[in-house]
Enzyme design. Structure first.
Site, PDB file in Angstrom:
ATOM      1  N   CYS A 169      -4.817   5.884   1.349  1.00  9.91           N
ATOM      2  CA  CYS A 169      -5.056   5.506   0.126  1.00  9.91           C
ATOM      3  C   CYS A 169      -6.469   5.358  -0.091  1.00  9.91           C
ATOM      4  CB  CYS A 169      -4.400   3.869   0.342  1.00  9.91           C
ATOM      5  SG  CYS A 169      -2.579   4.085   0.372  1.00  9.91           S
ATOM      6  N   GLU A 216      -0.538   1.137  -2.229  1.00 11.84           N
ATOM      7  CA  GLU A 216      -1.382   1.607  -3.369  1.00 11.84           C
ATOM      8  C   GLU A 216      -0.922   2.894  -3.866  1.00 11.84           C
ATOM      9  OE1 GLU A 216      -3.701  -0.403   0.169  1.00 11.84           O
ATOM     10  OE2 GLU A 216      -1.917   0.982  -0.332  1.00 11.84           O
ATOM     11  N   ASN A 224       4.868  -0.916  -1.134  1.00  8.96           N
ATOM     12  CA  ASN A 224       5.219   0.046  -0.086  1.00  8.96           C
ATOM     13  C   ASN A 224       6.532   0.159  -0.137  1.00  8.96           C
ATOM     14  OD1 ASN A 224       6.109   1.003   2.665  1.00  8.96           O
ATOM     15  ND2 ASN A 224       4.000   0.674   2.933  1.00  8.96           N
ATOM     16  N   HIS A 246       2.916   4.341   0.213  1.00  9.47           N
ATOM     17  CA  HIS A 246       2.240   3.011   0.298  1.00  9.47           C
ATOM     18  C   HIS A 246       2.242   2.206  -0.700  1.00  9.47           C
ATOM     19  CE1 HIS A 246       0.240   4.419   4.464  1.00  9.47           C
ATOM     20  NE2 HIS A 246       1.472   4.733   4.356  1.00  9.47           N
ATOM     21  N   CYS A 292      -5.392   2.157   4.025  1.00  3.26           N
ATOM     22  CA  CYS A 292      -5.486   3.180   5.158  1.00  3.26           C
ATOM     23  C   CYS A 292      -6.407   4.110   4.543  1.00  3.26           C
ATOM     24  CB  CYS A 292      -4.151   3.439   5.455  1.00  3.26           C
ATOM     25  SG  CYS A 292      -3.299   4.816   4.289  1.00  3.26           S
ATOM     26  N   SER A 347      -5.751  -4.146   3.626  1.00  5.95           N
ATOM     27  CA  SER A 347      -6.846  -3.312   3.582  1.00  5.95           C
ATOM     28  C   SER A 347      -6.290  -2.046   3.605  1.00  5.95           C
ATOM     29  CB  SER A 347      -7.685  -3.362   4.709  1.00  5.95           C
ATOM     30  OG  SER A 347      -8.923  -2.662   4.898  1.00  5.95           O
ATOM     31  N   ASP A 358       4.471   2.866  10.237  1.00  6.19           N
ATOM     32  CA  ASP A 358       3.863   3.142   8.897  1.00  6.19           C
ATOM     33  C   ASP A 358       2.191   3.490   8.979  1.00  6.19           C
ATOM     34  OD1 ASP A 358       3.993   2.134   5.882  1.00  6.19           O
ATOM     35  OD2 ASP A 358       2.169   0.848   6.567  1.00  6.19           O
TER      36      ASP A 358
END
Length: 151
Positions: free
Chosen positions: A85, A57, A44, A55, A82, A80, A145
């Site tokens: 993503c 990912e 991130n 982010h 969002c 996990s 975030d």
């Protein structure tokens, strides 16, 4: 059950998350791999780069550059994913996601599974502890975030 490559890449994702935390950002790291071959890793970068969509990912996928196909690849993420993503995972056709933890933030595992993505949730103790610490120490940044107003 995680194989050796899974364990190695999830640890790299955690290390990326830890580096982000140490930089003052959100501790979420990610790795893209094909089998036991590392394609890219990232974290991130919202705070560090002032980029609202950076982010973990997304940073990892950006660093991976253009790929002919993402099928057969695994995305490892310390937290996990969002919806943004998760949508990217589906859009790119990534077929497998290994999630470090979903205790502190329940993402979109059901959404991913409904689109044929194999999702494995590990709930790794290090990933859980790092995110818990971040949320406790920087609740405003966490709320920002995940695009929620802090209560």
């Amino acid at each position: 059950m995680l194989n050796d490559a899974d364990q190695k890449f999830l640890r790299i994702a955690y290390d990326e998350a830890r580096a982000g935390f140490d930089e003052g950002g959100c501790p979420i790291g990610s790795v893209l791999a094909q089998g036991d071959h590392l394609i890219a890793q990232g974290r991130n970068q919202r705070v560090q780069g002032g980029d609202p969509i950076a982010h973990g990912e997304m940073d990892c996928l950006r660093k991976a550059g253009r790929q002919k196909t993402y099928r057969g690849m695994t995305l490892y993420t310390s937290l996990s994913p969002c919806m943004m993503c998760s949508g990217t995972i589906v859009q790119f056709g990534i077929t497998r996601v290994v999630v470090g933890e979903n205790v502190n933030f329940g993402g979109n595992e059901d959404f991913l599974r409904s689109r044929g993505v194999d999702v494995i949730v590990v709930n790794d103790a290090d990933c859980v502890a790092l995110m818990k610490r971040f949320i406790e120490e920087k609740p405003q940044l966490w709320a920002e975030d995940i695009a929620e107003d802090e209560e």
